[in-house]
Design a protein around this motif. Sequence first.
Motif, PDB file in Angstrom:
ATOM      1  N   ILE A 125      60.523 107.102  45.471  1.00  0.00           N
ATOM      2  CA  ILE A 125      61.453 107.817  45.576  1.00  0.00           C
ATOM      3  C   ILE A 125      62.705 108.322  45.079  1.00  0.00           C
ATOM      4  O   ILE A 125      63.650 109.064  45.853  1.00  0.00           O
ATOM      5  N   PHE A 159      54.246 109.087  45.042  1.00  0.00           N
ATOM      6  CA  PHE A 159      53.267 107.413  46.153  1.00  0.00           C
ATOM      7  C   PHE A 159      53.983 107.883  46.848  1.00  0.00           C
ATOM      8  O   PHE A 159      54.838 107.699  47.250  1.00  0.00           O
ATOM      9  N   VAL A 178      54.319 111.460  49.578  1.00  0.00           N
ATOM     10  CA  VAL A 178      54.430 113.215  50.247  1.00  0.00           C
ATOM     11  C   VAL A 178      55.661 114.041  49.965  1.00  0.00           C
ATOM     12  O   VAL A 178      55.769 115.074  50.008  1.00  0.00           O
ATOM     13  N   GLY A 179      56.768 112.565  50.286  1.00  0.00           N
ATOM     14  CA  GLY A 179      57.943 113.652  50.132  1.00  0.00           C
ATOM     15  C   GLY A 179      58.708 113.725  48.721  1.00  0.00           C
ATOM     16  O   GLY A 179      58.349 112.302  47.848  1.00  0.00           O
ATOM     17  N   ASN A 226      48.569 108.857  53.133  1.00  0.00           N
ATOM     18  CA  ASN A 226      49.547 108.088  54.032  1.00  0.00           C
ATOM     19  C   ASN A 226      49.853 108.947  55.630  1.00  0.00           C
ATOM     20  O   ASN A 226      50.230 108.296  55.830  1.00  0.00           O
ATOM     21  N   ARG A 238      62.322 112.333  56.948  1.00  0.00           N
ATOM     22  CA  ARG A 238      63.818 111.938  55.941  1.00  0.00           C
ATOM     23  C   ARG A 238      64.805 111.826  56.936  1.00  0.00           C
ATOM     24  O   ARG A 238      65.237 112.686  57.976  1.00  0.00           O
ATOM     25  N   HIS A 294      61.788 101.795  55.156  1.00  0.00           N
ATOM     26  CA  HIS A 294      61.405 103.025  55.263  1.00  0.00           C
ATOM     27  C   HIS A 294      59.848 102.148  55.281  1.00  0.00           C
ATOM     28  O   HIS A 294      59.536 101.892  54.110  1.00  0.00           O
ATOM     29  N   GLN A 333      53.677 101.929  55.099  1.00  0.00           N
ATOM     30  CA  GLN A 333      53.187 100.279  54.762  1.00  0.00           C
ATOM     31  C   GLN A 333      52.382  99.426  54.732  1.00  0.00           C
ATOM     32  O   GLN A 333      52.376  98.478  55.807  1.00  0.00           O
TER      33      GLN A 333
HETATM   34  C1  8YV Z   1      56.778 106.793  50.953  1.00  0.00           C
HETATM   35  C2  8YV Z   1      57.467 108.795  51.886  1.00  0.00           C
HETATM   36  O1  8YV Z   1      56.910 107.413  49.439  1.00  0.00           O
HETATM   37  O2  8YV Z   1      55.636 109.354  51.761  1.00  0.00           O
HETATM   38  C3  8YV Z   1      57.081 109.826  51.629  1.00  0.00           C
HETATM   39  O3  8YV Z   1      57.680 110.632  51.294  1.00  0.00           O
HETATM   40  O4  8YV Z   1      58.001 108.203  51.864  1.00  0.00           O
HETATM   41  C4  8YV Z   1      56.820 107.125  51.916  1.00  0.00           C
HETATM   42  O5  8YV Z   1      55.573 107.247  51.858  1.00  0.00           O
HETATM   43  C5  8YV Z   1      57.116 105.291  49.843  1.00  0.00           C
HETATM   44  O6  8YV Z   1      57.336 104.385  51.473  1.00  0.00           O
HETATM   45  C6  8YV Z   1      57.532 104.199  49.180  1.00  0.00           C
HETATM   46  O7  8YV Z   1      59.135 104.370  49.335  1.00  0.00           O
END
Ligand code: 8YV
Length: 329
Positions: A60, A81, A83-84, A107, A239, A287, A291
């Motif tokens: 992120i 890794f 969605v944001g 996720n 967020r 965050h 996980q």
């Molecule tokens: C993080 C997330 O990417 O999907 C997102 O946007 O915030 C989470 O999946 C993940 O925890 C890695 O920091």
Amino acid sequence: MKKIVSFFGDKSEIFYQLNDRAKEYAKSLNMEYRWVPQLPFSEENVIKELQNADAGIIDIEPYGESIFSQIKDSGKLLVRFGVGYDKVDLKSASKNGIAVARTTGANTTAVAEMALTLMLSCKRRISKYQARAKAGEWVKDIGNEIIGSTVGIIGYGCIGQRLAKLLRGFDCRILAYDPFPKKEIMERDGVELVTLEELFCQGDVISIHVPYTEKTHHMVNSKTLKMMKPTAVIINTARGNIIDEKALYEALKSGEIAGAGMDVFAKEPLPIDSPLLTLENAVITPHVSSQTVESLWNIYKMAIDISADFFEGKGSPHILNQDYKEPTG
Ligand code: 8YV
């Protein structure tokens, strides 16, 4: 053989296992996979690694011109890794001919489950009981049930929909606000489409599932918090900057609202002197909504699949900047 470099994960046993699995999986698709955890994140390191790879799996941290301009002749694909993608400068990526994808859906379950966990924890005052019990105080308080309550979901995308599904067993009335509503899906799910104001006024629980953009910046602020019932709780697994944290602190402190469950913050890690940490009616997690072993593997696998398709020249709906093919830089 195409090379993927992956930056996500810490040096704990589970990440060694997941990355061994990812390596094997990439090999079965004829790609080489290297895991280089970035703790702490180093732009210099990331550039160096991406200069020697064809694709990168990124976390992120901010990715913009300073990275893209250095890797445009090597790495052609970056996969978020998760969605944001609010910290990725897509314009700059396109300018440099770099495709940026995300792992939409991978996720969903983990985040929806976390939102539900935070709701239940807030409604039943878990953070207060835990803090008091550890301090030797056997304090009893009175919470509220979620069963039969009204839950307002802000953003009815994959995660919002999964949350509504999980809540079906709780017999809730579900309201949703979405700037681009898919009315057939809402009808299918028995969810009522409402305005943001109606959602804030009527929700016993409000859960945020929109991306962070200029439009959603401080969507939860002193004005919208004032609309909420004093028994209501707000949940944020999206967020941090979608909530004005100062206004939230005031609302929680004064009892204007009953609680908040927060997994994301304007600044992460949440600074140790954040006033939010002093509140008994705030459940704070670092965050970690994604996980779970299941979700993390889904994401690794999907990121590798997206890379394989990309190298085979197949288009992908998961690429966020489809104009990357016309670089101007
Ligand atoms: C993080 C997330 O990417 O999907 C997102 O946007 O915030 C989470 O999946 C993940 O925890 C890695 O920091």
